[in-house]
Structure formats: structure tokens, C-alpha cells
Design a protein around this motif. Structure first.
Motif, PDB file in Angstrom:
ATOM      1  N   SER A   5       0.834  -1.195   0.000  1.00 58.77           N
ATOM      2  CA  SER A   5       0.000   0.000   0.000  1.00 58.77           C
ATOM      3  C   SER A   5       0.873   1.251   0.000  1.00 58.77           C
ATOM      4  N   ASP A   6       0.462   2.253  -0.754  1.00 60.77           N
ATOM      5  CA  ASP A   6       1.165   3.536  -0.773  1.00 60.77           C
ATOM      6  C   ASP A   6       0.433   4.499   0.142  1.00 60.77           C
ATOM      7  N   ILE A   7       1.102   4.877   1.197  1.00 60.73           N
ATOM      8  CA  ILE A   7       0.449   5.775   2.150  1.00 60.73           C
ATOM      9  C   ILE A   7       1.012   7.177   1.941  1.00 60.73           C
ATOM     10  N   SER A   8       0.155   8.093   1.578  1.00 59.62           N
ATOM     11  CA  SER A   8       0.611   9.461   1.398  1.00 59.62           C
ATOM     12  C   SER A   8       0.562  10.169   2.749  1.00 59.62           C
ATOM     13  N   VAL A   9       1.654  10.794   3.134  1.00 58.03           N
ATOM     14  CA  VAL A   9       1.714  11.359   4.486  1.00 58.03           C
ATOM     15  C   VAL A   9       1.774  12.888   4.492  1.00 58.03           C
ATOM     16  N   GLU A  10       2.772  13.453   3.806  1.00 55.93           N
ATOM     17  CA  GLU A  10       2.950  14.910   3.770  1.00 55.93           C
ATOM     18  C   GLU A  10       3.050  15.528   5.167  1.00 55.93           C
ATOM     19  N   ALA A  11       3.863  14.932   6.022  1.00 51.68           N
ATOM     20  CA  ALA A  11       3.984  15.469   7.378  1.00 51.68           C
ATOM     21  C   ALA A  11       5.315  16.177   7.573  1.00 51.68           C
ATOM     22  N   ASP A  12       5.266  17.321   8.171  1.00 49.82           N
ATOM     23  CA  ASP A  12       6.449  18.112   8.476  1.00 49.82           C
ATOM     24  C   ASP A  12       7.198  17.464   9.639  1.00 49.82           C
TER      25      ASP A  12
ATOM     26  N   ILE B 112       4.856   6.642   2.330  1.00 46.99           N
ATOM     27  CA  ILE B 112       5.366   5.374   2.855  1.00 46.99           C
ATOM     28  C   ILE B 112       4.813   4.258   1.987  1.00 46.99           C
ATOM     29  N   LYS B 113       5.693   3.400   1.514  1.00 46.74           N
ATOM     30  CA  LYS B 113       5.234   2.209   0.797  1.00 46.74           C
ATOM     31  C   LYS B 113       5.398   1.045   1.765  1.00 46.74           C
ATOM     32  N   ALA B 114       4.310   0.334   2.006  1.00 41.82           N
ATOM     33  CA  ALA B 114       4.360  -0.684   3.057  1.00 41.82           C
ATOM     34  C   ALA B 114       3.536  -1.902   2.704  1.00 41.82           C
ATOM     35  N   GLU B 115       3.916  -3.019   3.323  1.00 39.68           N
ATOM     36  CA  GLU B 115       3.103  -4.235   3.199  1.00 39.68           C
ATOM     37  C   GLU B 115       2.065  -4.196   4.310  1.00 39.68           C
ATOM     38  N   VAL B 116       0.833  -4.203   3.881  1.00 38.30           N
ATOM     39  CA  VAL B 116      -0.246  -4.095   4.859  1.00 38.30           C
ATOM     40  C   VAL B 116      -0.997  -5.418   4.925  1.00 38.30           C
ATOM     41  N   GLU B 117      -1.231  -5.890   6.108  1.00 36.67           N
ATOM     42  CA  GLU B 117      -1.972  -7.137   6.320  1.00 36.67           C
ATOM     43  C   GLU B 117      -3.460  -6.830   6.256  1.00 36.67           C
TER      44      GLU B 117
END
Ligand SMILES: Nc1nc2c(ncn2[C@@H]2O[C@H](COP(=O)(O)OP(=O)(O)OP(=O)(O)O)[C@@H](O)[C@H]2O)c(=O)[nH]1
Ligand SMILES: [Mg+2]
Ligand SMILES: [Zn+2]
Lengths: 218, 119
Positions: A5-12, B112-117
Motif C-alpha cells: 500500500s502507498d500511504i501518502s503522508v505529507e507530514a512536516d 510510505i510504501k508498506a506491506e499491509v496485512e
């Protein structure tokens, strides 16, 4: 099963420090205290300028002395009879908002008008760390060489006032304090620059006047 | 003087990563992308090194730290033109007036690119 999964964060990342800095500023303001972050080169005269200010100001002052080993500077301020908190930074090369927040707990803020935070002598590391003061004053001296300002532009960009100290010995170290002032102005057109000699008491009155003016402004 | 404020930045980075992963059931991180303004006082090699020291545990074992540089932005105080640059600009290349620093000192955790369960 898992999926990528690609989680977009954009956190300082420095946000945590900024948030604590804002809180420090609020604590100062709630107590009607104006804070000055005195940053600058090692041995440039930060403590000497604070001593002059403490002696001359007709205001109740306190000092937070940040240093790798803070007791030496702290002793100097305690001799003047003002509330002083030594802040040992150890291996850290700058004050951050968190360590300053603890120092604030130790100061009698309700009976103070001004607090000076002497930052660790360093022109690089403190640059991006707001500690929660109202103004940052950057102190360098001619002994660092007259290219010291242009070599460290960012800290001048992030300061509101610059002091070029030890002008009494400029000719012996073959440095031009005027060039240093011009460099600071070129880097940051908004910065005010003052040439001083604490040793020979040159422009110390102007230094104190700046502080008084700023306290009234805030 | 050893400029190790990168260690405190690495700790903040770790903190920010952990906060972003809360409640997400992440098993393993593949890639972390951060963006560093070209005028931030950050030595990116030291930052990577410090981060590798503190980011321990299975979740970080195959992670790549991807650091992107972002140019700073300056705006002319007279003609208002904006210019991006890796270095500090003092004078406008169009009219010669002073430039105002707009951005370029940030340190941002982008993604963040991550492996998610799956639950
Ligand atoms: N010649 C000359 N010496 C000065 C002047 N101001 C300070 N000094 C001397 O420079 C030395 C360092 O001064 P400090 O005020 O301790 O400098 P500092 O920036 O607080 O130093 P650190 O906290 O150790 O980084 C002392 O020996 C001072 O007496 C000045 O205007 N001229
Ligand atoms: Mg000192
Ligand atoms: Zn222009």
C-alpha cells in the motif's frame, strides 16, 4: 494475505519542534515576558552581550544558558544576581524547543520581563530549530574572519538582528566588519546589523536600545 | 564540532513514521520517501546513517530511505517574480532587487510504501 500500500503522508518532520516552540512562546506571552534567542559563533561574545544587557536594562531579566557544559556561562549570569538556568546540551549542538520548555519551568516567569536564551555556539545546527523566543539575534565577531557571514547565510536569513562584535581588534585580524555587515544585509534585507565592541564599550548603548525598542514592540 | 542535530531529526522522522502507521496493520516497510529543502541545514548522509541506527526491528529490515531534494523558492520584492534555486539568491535576475526567501528549509515525510496485512 498482505498487499503493498502507498500511504501518502505529507507530514512536516520538524513540526513537533515547531509546536513546542509555539507553546513556549505562548507561555512567555501569558507571563508578559519577551524572549531573545542569542545564537552565534563559539566565543563571539554571546555571554558578554547578555551580561551588558542584564546590567543596563531597567527590566527584570532571566537567562537560560545553553551550552555543551553550561555551568561556566551560568556562573557568570548568576554573579549578576539574575535567575539563571543552565541547560547542558551534552552532545547536542543546538537548543531545541523541548529542552527549553523544561528550562521555562524553572524560571520565575511571573516576575520577569525579559529572558535571554544563550544558544550553543554554532552557526549551523540551531538554524532550523525555533525555540519559542520572539526574536533571534545572531552574534559573530571579526575573529572568525570576515567571510564567516557569507559562509553561513541561512542563520542570517532566519535572524532579525545581527551583532558583529570585537570590532576593537578588527584591524589586528585584518577583517572588515563593514563587509560582514554588508553580507548580512545582502543575505537578509530585513535584518538590522550593529557593529559592537563589548571590550571597548562601542555601541553597547545601541544594543541596549534595540532590546528596549523590541520589548516595547512585542 | 560534530553536527549531530541529524540524530534528533532522525528521531523525529521515526516518530512521524510511527504516528502515520497507527491503526494501519503494517507488517513491513518497503520505502520511505522524504523531501528535503535544498536550504535545510540537513546533511542527508548523516540523516540516513542516524536513521539506520535507530530504526530497528523486523518492520524496517528491508526498508529503503529515499531522500528527494527540493529547490528553494525566492520572490523578488519589486517585480514579484518567483525563482527556484538550489542556492541562496540575493538579487533578482530580472530587475536586480532583493529577493525574499519563500520556501526551501523544510523536511517532509512524503509517503510510505508498506506491506499491509488485510484484516
Ligand atoms: N577583544 C574583544 N574581546 C571580546 C569582546 N567581547 C567579548 N570578548 C572576549 O571574547 C571571549 C568570549 O566571550 P564570551 O562572551 O564568553 O563569548 P560566547 O559567545 O558567550 O562564548 P561561548 O559561550 O563559549 O560560545 C571572552 O574572553 C571575552 O572577554 C570584544 O568586543 N572585544
Ligand atoms: Mg557563552
Ligand atoms: Zn525583480
Amino acid at each position: 494475505m498482505h498487499r503493498v500500500s502507498d500511504i501518502s503522508v505529507e507530514a512536516d518532520i520538524i513540526q513537533a519542534n515547531k509546536a513546542i516552540a509555539e507553546r513556549n512562546r505562548k507561555i512567555l506571552e501569558d507571563n508578559n515576558v519577551v524572549g531573545f534567542d542569542i545564537s552565534g559563533a563559539i566565543g563571539s561574545g554571546k555571554s558578554s552581550l547578555i551580561e551588558e544587557a542584564v546590567k543596563a536594562l531597567d527590566l527584570r531579566t532571566g537567562v537560560v544558558a545553553g551550552d555543551v557544559l553550561a555551568k561556566f556561562d551560568a556562573e557568570r549570569f548568576k554573579k549578576l544576581g539574575v535567575p539563571t538556568v543552565p541547560l547542558n546540551t551534552g552532545k547536542e549542538c543546538h537548543l531545541d524547543a523541548h529542552i527549553v520548555s523544561h528550562a521555562l519551568e524553572e524560571l520565575p516567569l511571573e516576575s520577569l520581563d525579559v529572558v535571554f536564551f544563550e544558544n550553543v555556539g554554532n552557526l549551523i545546527c540551531p538554524t532550523d530549530f525555533d525555540i519559542g523566543a520572539h526574536r533571534r539575534i545572531i552574534v559573530v565577531s571579526v575573529t572568525e574572519g570576515d567571510d564567516i557571514v557569507e559562509k553561513h547565510p541561512m542563520i542570517f536569513l532566519k535572524s532579525q538582528f545581527a551583532v558583529i562584535n570585537k570590532i576593537d581588534i578588527a584591524e589586528f585580524v585584518e577583517a572588515s566588519a563593514e563587509k560582514m555587515a554588508e553580507d548580512a544585509k545582502r543575505i537578509n534585507p530585513h535584518i538590522d546589523v550593529l557593529l559592537t565592541s563589548v571590550r571597548k564599550k562601542v555601541n553597547i548603548d545601541a544594543w541596549v536600545e534595540y532590546l528596549i525598542r523590541t520589548v516595547k514592540e512585542i | 564540532m560534530v553536527a549531530m542535530h541529524e540524530m534528533s531529526l532522525a528521531l523525529s522522522l521515526l516518530d512521524t513514521i510511527e504516528k502515520s502507521l497507527e491503526g494501519k496493520n503494517v507488517k513491513k516497510l518497503r520505502e520511505i520517501t522524504i523531501e528535503v529543502g535544498s536550504l535545510a541545514m540537513v546533511n542527508t548522509e548523516q540523516l540516513s546513517f542516524c536513521f539506520s541506527i535507530i530504526a530497528k526491528g523486523e518492520i524496517f529490515s528491508d526498508m529503503k530511505l529515499n531522500i528527494q531534494k527540493k529547490k528553494a523558492v525566492f520572490r523578488c520584492i519589486s517585480c514579484q517574480k518567483e525563482v527556484s534555486s538550489e542556492e541562496l539568491l540575493s538579487n533578482c535576475s530580472f530587475c536586480g532587487s532583493s529577493m525574499e526567501f519563500m520556501s526551501g528549509d523544510e523536511l517532509i515525510l512524503k509517503r510510505i510504501k508498506a506491506e499491509v496485512e488485510d484484516a
